[in-house]
Design a protein around this motif. Sequence first.
Motif, mmCIF file in Angstrom:
data_model
loop_
_atom_site.group_PDB
_atom_site.id
_atom_site.type_symbol
_atom_site.label_atom_id
_atom_site.label_comp_id
_atom_site.label_asym_id
_atom_site.label_seq_id
_atom_site.Cartn_x
_atom_site.Cartn_y
_atom_site.Cartn_z
ATOM 1 N N THR A 1 0.852 -1.190 0.000
ATOM 2 C CA THR A 1 0.000 0.000 0.000
ATOM 3 C C THR A 1 0.890 1.243 0.000
ATOM 4 N N GLY A 2 0.576 2.187 -0.875
ATOM 5 C CA GLY A 2 1.308 3.453 -0.914
ATOM 6 C C GLY A 2 2.615 3.384 -1.686
ATOM 7 N N ILE A 3 2.838 2.308 -2.420
ATOM 8 C CA ILE A 3 4.122 2.162 -3.129
ATOM 9 C C ILE A 3 4.112 2.907 -4.470
ATOM 10 N N GLY A 4 2.913 3.343 -4.890
ATOM 11 C CA GLY A 4 2.824 4.137 -6.121
ATOM 12 C C GLY A 4 2.139 3.432 -7.285
ATOM 13 N N LYS A 5 1.306 2.435 -7.003
ATOM 14 C CA LYS A 5 0.643 1.667 -8.071
ATOM 15 C C LYS A 5 -0.314 2.559 -8.870
ATOM 16 N N SER A 6 -1.203 3.247 -8.139
ATOM 17 C CA SER A 6 -2.219 4.070 -8.821
ATOM 18 C C SER A 6 -1.557 5.199 -9.601
ATOM 19 N N THR A 7 -0.550 5.808 -9.010
ATOM 20 C CA THR A 7 0.114 6.926 -9.684
ATOM 21 C C THR A 7 0.771 6.448 -10.976
ATOM 22 N N LEU A 8 1.392 5.275 -10.939
ATOM 23 C CA LEU A 8 2.071 4.776 -12.144
ATOM 24 C C LEU A 8 1.056 4.461 -13.249
ATOM 25 N N PHE B 1 -7.299 8.228 -12.640
ATOM 26 C CA PHE B 1 -8.208 7.212 -12.116
ATOM 27 C C PHE B 1 -8.297 7.233 -10.598
ATOM 28 N N LYS B 2 -7.265 7.738 -9.977
ATOM 29 C CA LYS B 2 -7.164 7.566 -8.522
ATOM 30 C C LYS B 2 -8.274 8.317 -7.811
ATOM 31 N N GLU B 3 -8.955 7.621 -6.851
ATOM 32 C CA GLU B 3 -10.054 8.270 -6.115
ATOM 33 C C GLU B 3 -9.577 8.762 -4.748
ATOM 34 N N LYS C 1 -6.882 7.880 -1.071
ATOM 35 C CA LYS C 1 -5.689 7.162 -0.582
ATOM 36 C C LYS C 1 -6.071 5.809 0.022
ATOM 37 N N SER C 2 -5.251 4.801 -0.228
ATOM 38 C CA SER C 2 -5.572 3.468 0.298
ATOM 39 C C SER C 2 -5.226 3.394 1.787
ATOM 40 N N SER C 3 -5.991 2.549 2.494
ATOM 41 C CA SER C 3 -5.779 2.428 3.938
ATOM 42 C C SER C 3 -4.777 1.296 4.223
ATOM 43 N N ALA D 1 9.782 0.578 -7.539
ATOM 44 C CA ALA D 1 8.871 1.716 -7.403
ATOM 45 C C ALA D 1 9.614 2.911 -6.800
ATOM 46 N N LYS D 2 9.092 4.087 -7.008
ATOM 47 C CA LYS D 2 9.632 5.336 -6.444
ATOM 48 C C LYS D 2 11.154 5.379 -6.591
ATOM 49 N N ALA D 3 11.628 5.088 -7.810
ATOM 50 C CA ALA D 3 13.067 4.962 -8.038
ATOM 51 C C ALA D 3 13.797 6.284 -7.798
ATOM 52 N N ASP D 4 13.032 7.387 -7.702
ATOM 53 C CA ASP D 4 13.681 8.681 -7.439
ATOM 54 C C ASP D 4 14.262 8.755 -6.036
ATOM 55 N N THR D 5 13.923 7.757 -5.196
ATOM 56 C CA THR D 5 14.424 7.804 -3.820
ATOM 57 C C THR D 5 15.743 7.040 -3.666
ATOM 58 N N VAL E 1 9.237 5.935 -11.960
ATOM 59 C CA VAL E 1 8.749 7.046 -11.143
ATOM 60 C C VAL E 1 7.416 7.452 -11.757
ATOM 61 N N GLY E 2 6.450 7.672 -10.909
ATOM 62 C CA GLY E 2 5.140 8.069 -11.419
ATOM 63 C C GLY E 2 4.784 9.458 -10.941
ATOM 64 N N SER E 3 4.148 10.212 -11.795
ATOM 65 C CA SER E 3 3.668 11.530 -11.371
ATOM 66 C C SER E 3 2.796 12.130 -12.466
ATOM 67 N N GLY F 1 6.450 15.426 -13.926
ATOM 68 C CA GLY F 1 7.617 15.076 -13.116
ATOM 69 C C GLY F 1 7.395 15.358 -11.650
ATOM 70 N N ARG F 2 8.472 15.254 -10.899
ATOM 71 C CA ARG F 2 8.399 15.528 -9.460
ATOM 72 C C ARG F 2 9.437 16.606 -9.154
ATOM 73 N N GLN F 3 8.957 17.600 -8.430
ATOM 74 C CA GLN F 3 9.821 18.754 -8.114
ATOM 75 C C GLN F 3 10.466 18.550 -6.742
HETATM 76 P P1 GDP Z 1 -0.764 2.970 -4.085
HETATM 77 O O1 GDP Z 1 -1.404 2.827 -2.747
HETATM 78 O O2 GDP Z 1 0.246 1.905 -4.314
HETATM 79 O O3 GDP Z 1 -1.773 3.076 -5.193
HETATM 80 O O4 GDP Z 1 0.094 4.329 -4.049
HETATM 81 P P2 GDP Z 1 -0.241 5.761 -4.654
HETATM 82 O O5 GDP Z 1 -0.129 5.776 -6.126
HETATM 83 O O6 GDP Z 1 -1.521 6.214 -4.063
HETATM 84 O O7 GDP Z 1 0.977 6.637 -4.085
HETATM 85 C C1 GDP Z 1 1.155 6.872 -2.720
HETATM 86 C C2 GDP Z 1 2.010 8.106 -2.531
HETATM 87 O O8 GDP Z 1 3.271 7.916 -3.126
HETATM 88 C C3 GDP Z 1 1.388 9.350 -3.136
HETATM 89 O O9 GDP Z 1 1.591 10.425 -2.253
HETATM 90 C C4 GDP Z 1 2.207 9.570 -4.397
HETATM 91 O O10 GDP Z 1 2.339 10.943 -4.742
HETATM 92 C C5 GDP Z 1 3.561 9.001 -4.016
HETATM 93 N N1 GDP Z 1 4.257 8.482 -5.176
HETATM 94 C C6 GDP Z 1 3.729 7.770 -6.185
HETATM 95 N N2 GDP Z 1 4.653 7.449 -7.080
HETATM 96 C C7 GDP Z 1 5.828 7.989 -6.631
HETATM 97 C C8 GDP Z 1 7.180 8.001 -7.124
HETATM 98 O O11 GDP Z 1 7.488 7.446 -8.156
HETATM 99 N N3 GDP Z 1 8.116 8.641 -6.363
HETATM 100 C C9 GDP Z 1 7.807 9.253 -5.190
HETATM 101 N N4 GDP Z 1 8.783 9.861 -4.513
HETATM 102 N N5 GDP Z 1 6.555 9.244 -4.707
HETATM 103 C C10 GDP Z 1 5.586 8.636 -5.403
#
Ligand code: GDP
Length: 415
Positions: free
Chosen positions: A50-57, A66-68, A70-72, A183-187, A236-238, A251-253
């Motif tokens: 959860t929160g790894i960035g699936k929906s954003t990607l 599509f995202k409605e 935040k997941s719990s 996921a979140k390879a920018d980190t 990286v998703g954004s 992108g991500r700032q």
């Molecule tokens: P999901 O629960 O896996 O669907 O995750 P979300 O797509 O809702 O993302 C959870 C959080 O991670 C959000 O605040 C996003 O902005 C952030 N996020 C998503 N993708 C990335 C990424 O590639 N890099 C970073 N740093 N944050 C991300």
Amino acid sequence: RRDDEQTKKEENIRCLPLLDNFGFECFPRQLVHRSIQQGFSFNILCVGETGIGKSTLIDTLFNTNFKEHKSSHFHPSVGLKVQMYDLHESNVHLKLTVVKTVGYGDQINKEASYRPIIDYIDTQFEAYLQEELKIKRSLIKLHDSRVHVCLYFIAPTGHSLKSLDLVTMKMLDSKVNIVPLIAKADTVSKTDLQKFKSKIMSELAGNGIQIYQIPANDEASASVNSLQECLPFAVVGSMDEVRVGKRTARGRQYPWGVLQVDNESHCDFVKLRNMLLCSNMEDLKEDTHIHHYQRYRCHRLTKIGFADVGPDNQPLSFQEIYGAKRQEFSEQCQREEERLKQRFVQRIKEKEAEFKETEKELQDEFQHLKRIQQEKTKKLEEERRQLEEEIIAFYKMKADFEAQQAQQAQPASNL
Ligand code: GDP
């Protein structure tokens, strides 16, 4: 025709360029036309915490929102969320199904986290198989919900895969095309990312986990090789628009700069998108059908009792299998009927014995009560007899007493 042109050139005959294609070189055009008319369907499974960035990607891949919400993190067990979308790009229609894990990695006991995912994949295979086994089947009209690709989101720890990742991927690799993503390879820094990628690949190989092999076709072998070398894709998703010089880009700032998702030197997002949508979608679908679905189908049909060859290694026809199955089934029915009959007779005997036993008990009870009753009656008769004797004695005594009194009264009156 090429040979004809060559000969004409050699004979110095003037050639006119053709205004249009004709003959069997038009075959591909028919396919393109038919595919556009039918539309495309693609089913993606996203597995990750959860929160790894699936929906954003997914949003970044299809340029959607599509995202409605935040997941719990408080789901008691792992679940799946299925969403379907109808997308259009120029004249191409895409029926997209996105299945995302919910609550994955959030439980203390993660033992069976892969179960719901496996069950979902099998259910889609089963639906297809059931349609295939129908006499009147309509596979073209059927919405094929089989999962074509599983995007497995690996946490950007920079260290190694978690045991949950290994267990789940091992369980999934014979059922679906796995494409691992960091996921979140920018980190993760560039050097750490390279080390992390090789560590992941060696761990996957070490544990015998099969991931999707990007096929090497001659035309694009160079780019395919570079794609294969890039695995796992560091993405990286954004959907945020950021300013880059005079233009804007997704992108991500950060305080120290901008990461552009569509910039190939920043991350592998473009490579992933090209692989998924531009070059390998059909291959992923074909692989799903030819390998993963066939494996499921073979396993299911064998379980039902179908086989291509008999015990003597001779090929079996469908009719023979059907006949044998029918015979087996009727024998089984007969056996079952016989068993039920015996059971019925046995139950009747048992019930009869039970009734006899109860009857005997009731009879004994009746005799016992009768005896008590007789004794009571006898006792009462005795008491009655005694009472009557007492009454007689009493009357006698009374008569004697009255006679005595009468005698005593007579002399007194004589005086
Ligand atoms: P999901 O629960 O896996 O669907 O995750 P979300 O797509 O809702 O993302 C959870 C959080 O991670 C959000 O605040 C996003 O902005 C952030 N996020 C998503 N993708 C990335 C990424 O590639 N890099 C970073 N740093 N944050 C991300």
